[in-house]
Write a protein that holds these residues in place. Structure first.
Motif, mmCIF file in Angstrom:
data_model
loop_
_atom_site.group_PDB
_atom_site.id
_atom_site.type_symbol
_atom_site.label_atom_id
_atom_site.label_comp_id
_atom_site.label_asym_id
_atom_site.label_seq_id
_atom_site.Cartn_x
_atom_site.Cartn_y
_atom_site.Cartn_z
ATOM 1 N N VAL A 83 0.995 -1.005 0.061
ATOM 2 C CA VAL A 83 -0.162 -0.098 -0.112
ATOM 3 C C VAL A 83 0.892 1.181 -0.058
ATOM 4 O O VAL A 83 1.672 1.384 0.760
ATOM 5 N N VAL A 84 0.740 1.882 -1.236
ATOM 6 C CA VAL A 84 1.513 3.251 -1.183
ATOM 7 C C VAL A 84 0.937 4.448 -0.864
ATOM 8 O O VAL A 84 -0.241 4.616 -1.331
ATOM 9 N N THR A 85 1.511 5.488 -0.221
ATOM 10 C CA THR A 85 0.864 6.663 -0.165
ATOM 11 C C THR A 85 1.773 7.851 -0.484
ATOM 12 O O THR A 85 2.919 7.603 -0.716
ATOM 13 N N LEU A 91 -1.150 8.204 -8.057
ATOM 14 C CA LEU A 91 -1.222 7.005 -8.747
ATOM 15 C C LEU A 91 -2.467 6.254 -8.938
ATOM 16 O O LEU A 91 -3.211 6.286 -8.131
ATOM 17 N N CYS A 92 -2.757 5.624 -9.974
ATOM 18 C CA CYS A 92 -3.476 4.583 -9.820
ATOM 19 C C CYS A 92 -3.051 2.998 -9.361
ATOM 20 O O CYS A 92 -2.177 2.894 -9.402
ATOM 21 N N ASP A 93 -4.138 2.408 -8.693
ATOM 22 C CA ASP A 93 -3.653 1.362 -8.109
ATOM 23 C C ASP A 93 -3.014 0.195 -9.093
ATOM 24 O O ASP A 93 -2.198 -0.474 -8.679
ATOM 25 N N ASP A 94 -3.436 0.164 -10.217
ATOM 26 C CA ASP A 94 -2.749 -0.635 -11.412
ATOM 27 C C ASP A 94 -1.182 -0.180 -11.572
ATOM 28 O O ASP A 94 -0.363 -0.970 -12.170
ATOM 29 N N GLU A 95 -0.720 1.008 -10.934
ATOM 30 C CA GLU A 95 0.772 1.360 -11.164
ATOM 31 C C GLU A 95 1.461 0.521 -10.054
ATOM 32 O O GLU A 95 2.626 0.815 -9.992
ATOM 33 N N ARG A 101 -2.343 -1.097 -3.487
ATOM 34 C CA ARG A 101 -3.168 0.028 -3.475
ATOM 35 C C ARG A 101 -2.428 1.237 -3.373
ATOM 36 O O ARG A 101 -1.298 1.238 -2.784
ATOM 37 N N PHE A 102 -3.085 2.361 -3.946
ATOM 38 C CA PHE A 102 -2.634 3.878 -3.663
ATOM 39 C C PHE A 102 -3.452 4.443 -2.842
ATOM 40 O O PHE A 102 -4.774 4.612 -3.121
ATOM 41 N N ILE A 103 -3.127 5.369 -1.868
ATOM 42 C CA ILE A 103 -3.952 5.986 -0.983
ATOM 43 C C ILE A 103 -3.220 7.386 -0.886
ATOM 44 O O ILE A 103 -2.131 7.474 -0.505
ATOM 45 N N ASP A 104 -4.178 8.594 -1.104
ATOM 46 C CA ASP A 104 -3.636 9.892 -1.254
ATOM 47 C C ASP A 104 -3.377 10.172 0.384
ATOM 48 O O ASP A 104 -4.079 9.955 1.152
#
Length: 120
Positions: A83-85, A91-95, A101-104
């Motif tokens: 999980v990246v923030t 970013l989109c999750d598919d990146e 998952r990407f979370i702002d």
């Protein structure tokens, strides 16, 4: 007895890392923490099989950023949910490798904990 499973929090900003660690511990999770991707990789060498999820910022000093770390994790420990923030990148999750998952930033507690719980 079930094996202990951890999540790994990686952020070079001490207050943000401490807040994330507290948030996950308050949710009942056991947490390891690292100041950058290099320190996280070192921790994973020892605890990688016990880590269920990785929560990492993208922009950090060192030889790798958070995205580089997720690529290493995907190759070496594919069971870990990444999980990246970031407050700077979008970013989109598919990146994110491995169905991550990407979370702002700023993120909501319920959103992050909900995503992380998928790994446990």
């Amino acid at each position: 007895m079930p094996q202990r499973r951890f999540m790994l929090v990686v952020d070079d900003a001490p207050i943000l890392r401490m807040n994330a660690v507290d948030m996950f511990e308050d949710a009942g999770l056991e947490v390891l923490e690292a100041t950058d991707a290099d320190a996280a990789a070192w921790l994973l060498e020892t605890h990688g099989l016990k880590v269920a999820a990785l929560f990492t910022d993208i922009h950090m000093p060192g030889s790798m950023d958070g995205l580089d770390l997720t690529r290493v994790v995907y190759k070496r420990w594919p069971h870990i949910l990444p999980v990246v923030t970031s407050g700077r990148a979008r970013l989109c999750d598919d990146e994110i490798p491995d169905s991550g998952r990407f979370i702002d930033k700023p993120y909501r507690l319920s959103e992050v904990v909900g995503v992380i719980r998928e790994a446990f």
